[in-house]
Scaffold this active site. Sequence first.
Site, short mmCIF file in Angstrom:
data_model
loop_
_atom_site.label_atom_id
_atom_site.label_comp_id
_atom_site.label_asym_id
_atom_site.label_seq_id
_atom_site.Cartn_x
_atom_site.Cartn_y
_atom_site.Cartn_z
N ARG A 118 -13.18 -20.76 -25.93
CA ARG A 118 -14.03 -20.29 -27.03
C ARG A 118 -13.82 -18.79 -27.17
O ARG A 118 -13.13 -18.16 -26.37
CB ARG A 118 -15.50 -20.71 -26.88
CG ARG A 118 -16.05 -20.90 -25.49
CD ARG A 118 -16.19 -19.66 -24.67
NE ARG A 118 -16.86 -18.62 -25.42
CZ ARG A 118 -16.73 -17.35 -25.20
NH1 ARG A 118 -15.95 -16.91 -24.23
NH2 ARG A 118 -17.36 -16.45 -25.93
N GLY A 119 -14.43 -18.22 -28.23
CA GLY A 119 -14.17 -16.82 -28.55
C GLY A 119 -13.06 -16.79 -29.60
O GLY A 119 -12.01 -17.42 -29.43
N ALA A 120 -13.30 -16.06 -30.68
CA ALA A 120 -12.40 -16.14 -31.84
C ALA A 120 -10.93 -15.88 -31.51
O ALA A 120 -10.06 -16.68 -31.87
CB ALA A 120 -12.91 -15.18 -32.93
N ARG A 159 -13.23 -25.93 -35.33
CA ARG A 159 -14.42 -25.06 -35.41
C ARG A 159 -14.30 -24.25 -36.70
O ARG A 159 -13.25 -23.65 -36.97
CB ARG A 159 -14.52 -24.12 -34.19
CG ARG A 159 -14.92 -24.87 -32.92
CD ARG A 159 -15.34 -23.94 -31.81
NE ARG A 159 -16.69 -23.43 -32.01
CZ ARG A 159 -17.22 -22.46 -31.26
NH1 ARG A 159 -16.52 -21.91 -30.28
NH2 ARG A 159 -18.45 -22.03 -31.48
N GLN A 169 -23.44 -17.90 -23.09
CA GLN A 169 -22.15 -17.25 -22.81
C GLN A 169 -22.33 -15.89 -22.14
O GLN A 169 -21.44 -15.44 -21.42
CB GLN A 169 -21.34 -17.08 -24.10
CG GLN A 169 -20.83 -18.36 -24.72
CD GLN A 169 -21.75 -18.86 -25.80
OE1 GLN A 169 -22.97 -18.68 -25.72
NE2 GLN A 169 -21.20 -19.48 -26.82
N ASP A 182 -16.65 -13.08 -34.81
CA ASP A 182 -15.89 -14.30 -35.06
C ASP A 182 -15.25 -14.27 -36.44
O ASP A 182 -14.25 -14.94 -36.69
CB ASP A 182 -16.81 -15.53 -34.94
CG ASP A 182 -17.32 -15.59 -33.50
OD1 ASP A 182 -18.34 -14.92 -33.21
OD2 ASP A 182 -16.69 -16.26 -32.67
N ASN A 225 -21.13 -12.99 -36.05
CA ASN A 225 -20.98 -13.11 -34.59
C ASN A 225 -22.00 -14.12 -34.09
O ASN A 225 -22.79 -14.68 -34.85
CB ASN A 225 -21.16 -11.73 -33.93
CG ASN A 225 -20.70 -11.71 -32.49
OD1 ASN A 225 -19.62 -12.18 -32.17
ND2 ASN A 225 -21.54 -11.21 -31.59
N LYS A 226 -22.01 -14.33 -32.79
CA LYS A 226 -22.88 -15.32 -32.17
C LYS A 226 -24.34 -15.16 -32.62
O LYS A 226 -24.83 -14.05 -32.77
CB LYS A 226 -22.77 -15.17 -30.65
CG LYS A 226 -23.58 -16.13 -29.82
CD LYS A 226 -23.36 -17.59 -30.16
CE LYS A 226 -21.91 -18.01 -30.08
NZ LYS A 226 -21.66 -19.35 -30.66
O1 MRU Z 1 -19.19 -19.89 -29.89
P1 MRU Z 1 -18.28 -18.93 -29.18
O2 MRU Z 1 -18.59 -18.77 -27.73
O3 MRU Z 1 -16.83 -19.24 -29.47
O4 MRU Z 1 -18.59 -17.54 -29.89
C1 MRU Z 1 -17.99 -16.36 -29.51
C2 MRU Z 1 -18.79 -15.21 -29.96
O5 MRU Z 1 -19.52 -15.29 -30.90
C3 MRU Z 1 -18.68 -13.96 -29.22
O6 MRU Z 1 -19.87 -13.24 -29.40
C4 MRU Z 1 -17.58 -13.07 -29.55
O7 MRU Z 1 -18.00 -11.81 -29.80
C5 MRU Z 1 -16.69 -13.34 -30.66
S1 MRU Z 1 -15.12 -13.60 -30.00
C6 MRU Z 1 -14.64 -12.13 -29.18
#
Ligand code: MRU
Length: 366
Positions: free
Chosen positions: A53-55, A90, A203, A244, A254-255
């Site tokens: 996970r993570g963009a 996703r 996370q 993201d 973002n998250k």
């Molecule tokens: O749902 P995830 O764990 O894939 O989301 C990731 C995020 O949102 C992180 O906060 C992150 O900043 C983005 S990827 C570096």
Amino acid sequence: MQVNGTAYRSIWLEDEGRSARIIDQTLLPFQFQTTRLTRAGDAVAAIADMVVRGAPLIGATAACGMLLAVNEDTADQHLRSAANALLAARPTAVNLRWALERMLPALLNVPAAERFDTARRLAQQICDEDVANNNAIGDHGLQILQQMAARFEPDRPLNVLTHCNAGWLATVDWGTALAPIFKAHNAGTAIHVWVDETRPRNQGASLTAWELNAHGVPHTVIADNAGGHLMQHGQVDLCIVGSDRTTRCGDVCNKIGTYLKALAADDNEVPFYAALPSSTIDWTLCEGVSEIPIEERAAEEVTHITGSDADNRSVRVRVTPQGSPAANPAFDVTPRRFISGIITERGVCAASEAALLALYPEQVEH
Ligand code: MRU
């Protein structure tokens, strides 16, 4: 980054490109285990189930997934359907689309006999570029941290708040928001990180804390709701988050929960930065709140929580009453007016269309 003395990336090719290996992030922080991907479908499942996970890492995994698809069958139709399946895994992280837009046309443009070598070269290049870009983000962000730290007594740690995990596990290496933090710590700058736990999947508590712990960076995990209070009491000097998807006008998706931290930071005059490689910028969109698709994930991620028991076995328990419905939007958008700056591989700029285009003039035609 090092795990028990061994240098790891979060994804790497094996068997001369016939397979890829990833770290199973669903098991951390309790177990460090790697998993082999041999088929495009394995990459789709790893992304959808958040084993990765993570963009930026999602983008790199999609690129490796296309390599695995070529290994299965070089036909146009097979590659197109593998790309469609990866894209659907996703919806919010735009790095996924970005990687597929680099892989698929390049593969369709060469004869079948050349597709495997082309895919292997490009997938490796996408992974290597991500490492180089995050390294550069770390260098640019380090300057911000060091300028701010210079205002305080040398022993007084700089207090940085981060949300979710934007460390090396969210990328191929280094991380985005955590790269400047690792570099500041390596350079001897006193730094302390407030780690938002980041419900529902935690996370922050499980991955960011694990990374900082492994690297020896002082940190404290806090409940998601604690940040505003800490800011009111002068205990946060700046916030850095990842992204993201960031629009060409500077809105940062973002998250879930990032927006609330940005509101609290604005009210308390705490600088709020987003760190992201250009592969996370969606040059086709401007207004993030109305235009970015927000992933809605399973209600079980809210109604249940996973931890470990005394024997380090993973346990999943319910935290809500049976019968209470739950909603689970996975991301939110922080409007550009709340963002002090965007840290990219090419430097730091204001969260605005003009400033982003000044750094990336080749994107003007969008
Ligand atoms: O749902 P995830 O764990 O894939 O989301 C990731 C995020 O949102 C992180 O906060 C992150 O900043 C983005 S990827 C570096």
